[in-house]
Design a protein around this motif. Structure first.
Motif, short mmCIF file in Angstrom:
data_model
loop_
_atom_site.label_atom_id
_atom_site.label_comp_id
_atom_site.label_asym_id
_atom_site.label_seq_id
_atom_site.Cartn_x
_atom_site.Cartn_y
_atom_site.Cartn_z
N GLY A 141 0.83 -1.21 0.00
CA GLY A 141 0.00 0.00 0.00
C GLY A 141 0.86 1.25 0.00
N ILE A 142 0.21 2.37 -0.31
CA ILE A 142 0.94 3.64 -0.43
C ILE A 142 1.02 4.33 0.93
N ASP A 143 2.23 4.72 1.32
CA ASP A 143 2.40 5.39 2.62
C ASP A 143 1.96 6.84 2.54
N ILE A 144 2.38 7.52 1.47
CA ILE A 144 1.95 8.91 1.32
C ILE A 144 1.67 9.19 -0.14
N GLN A 145 0.52 9.78 -0.38
CA GLN A 145 0.13 10.09 -1.76
C GLN A 145 0.16 11.60 -1.95
N LEU A 146 0.97 12.02 -2.90
CA LEU A 146 1.03 13.43 -3.27
C LEU A 146 -0.01 13.68 -4.37
N GLY A 201 -10.96 5.31 -4.71
CA GLY A 201 -10.77 4.28 -3.67
C GLY A 201 -9.30 3.93 -3.52
N SER A 202 -8.61 3.75 -4.65
CA SER A 202 -7.18 3.43 -4.59
C SER A 202 -6.43 4.55 -3.87
N ILE A 203 -6.79 5.78 -4.20
CA ILE A 203 -6.09 6.94 -3.62
C ILE A 203 -6.38 7.05 -2.12
N MET A 204 -7.65 6.85 -1.77
CA MET A 204 -8.03 7.01 -0.37
C MET A 204 -7.46 5.92 0.53
N GLN A 205 -6.94 4.86 -0.08
CA GLN A 205 -6.32 3.82 0.75
C GLN A 205 -4.91 4.20 1.19
#
Ligand code: PGA
Length: 232
Positions: A141-146, A201-205
Motif C-alpha cells: 500500500g501507499i504510505d503517502i500520496q502526493l 478508492g485506490s487513492i483514499m487507501q
C-alpha cells in the motif's frame, strides 16, 4: 485534515518537499504515490535539493504514479513517464546521472522493481488496471500520496461525474481537462482523449495524503474539500 496556507509557490515547494522527505526519513522503504503536472514541480525540486545535500536517501523507496495517458508513446515528452524521469527520478531516486529512462545502464539498480507506472499502451487496458492495483497491494500500500487538483476538481484523472470510480480504471477525459492540458502540447488535437488513472478508492487507501492547490482557479474546488463537501 490539516490545512496549511502559504503565500508563495516557493514556500509550498519547501513545505511539501520536506513533508515527503520526512516520510522517507521515518521509513526509508516508504511507498510514495506521485503526481505529475505543474503542482508538484517545486516539491520535487526541493526533494532533489535535499537529496543532493545528503539529507535523504531514496534508494529503498518504491513509487507509484497516479495516472498515464493512453496511446501516447512513453518517450513522448508529454507522457507522465517522461515527466517523472525528467523532474525527479533521474536526479533523485536513482542517484546516477548515467541512468536514463530507456535502455540505459542502471548500475545495479532495477528501476522496474521500484518505479511503477500505468501502461497506457497496454493491449488490454482493463487487465493493466487490475495489474496495477495488485502491484500496489503487493508493495504494502501507499504510505503517502502526493496530489494536485484540477480546476474542475478532478483528482488524478478522476473527472467530475455522477459516481466515484473506486479502483484504477480507463477514463475519457473531459473537454475542460483536455483544454487545461493542451498548454503542454503543440495543438489541442494532440492531447490524448483517454487515460488510465488510479480511482478515488485506490487513492483514499493511502495512509496519508498531501494535496496541493496553487492558484485562484483552484479555490472553488478547494473550498469544497475544506468544507468536507466532497462529491464525485
Ligand atoms: P496542474 O494539474 O498541477 O498542472 O495544475 C493538476 C491536476 O490537473 O491534477
Amino acid at each position: 485534515m490539516n490545512v496549511l496556507i502559504y503565500d508563495t509557490e516557493e514556500q509550498i515547494g519547501i513545505a511539501a518537499g520536506n513533508y515527503m522527505c520526512g516520510q522517507v526519513l521515518a521509513k526509508p522503504n516508504s511507498v510514495l504515490g506521485l503526481a505529475t503536472g505543474s503542482t508538484p514541480l517545486k516539491p520535487y525540486n526541493h526533494m532533489i535539493r535535499l537529496y543532493e545535500q545528503g539529507a535523504v536517501d531514496f534508494s529503498k523507496v518504491t513509487t507509484f504514479n497516479l495516472d498515464e495517458y493512453c496511446k501516447l508513446d512513453v518517450e513522448d515528452k508529454n507522457s507522465y513517464h517522461s515527466f517523472m524521469h525528467e523532474n525527479l527520478f533521474v536526479q533523485a531516486l536513482l542517484g546516477d546521472p548515467a541512468f536514463l529512462l530507456f535502455d540505459e545502464p542502471t548500475v545495479g539498480l532495477d528501476p522496474e522493481e521500484r518505479i511503477h507506472f500505468l501502461d497506457g499502451n497496454a493491449a488490454d487496458l482493463e487487465a493493466e488496471c487490475k495489474r496495477y492495483e495488485e502491484s500496489i497491494r503487493a508493495a504494502g500500500g501507499i504510505d503517502i500520496q502526493l496530489l494536485g487538483i484540477g480546476s474542475n476538481g478532478h483528482i488524478a484523472f478522476n473527472e467530475p461525474s455522477d459516481s466515484f470510480q473506486r479502483w484504477t480504471h480507463v477514463v475519457s477525459l473531459k473537454e475542460s481537462t483536455i483544454q487545461d492540458n493542451s498548454r503542454f502540447f503543440n495543438t489541442i488535437e494532440e492531447v490524448p482523449t483517454q487515460a488510465l488513472t488510479m480511482g478515488i478508492g485506490s487513492i483514499m487507501q493511502a495512509k496519508r495524503i498531501l494535496i496541493i492547490a496553487l492558484g485562484e482557479h483552484k479555490a472553488k474546488a478547494i473550498k469544497q474539500v475544506i468544507s468536507c463537501n466532497v462529491t464525485p
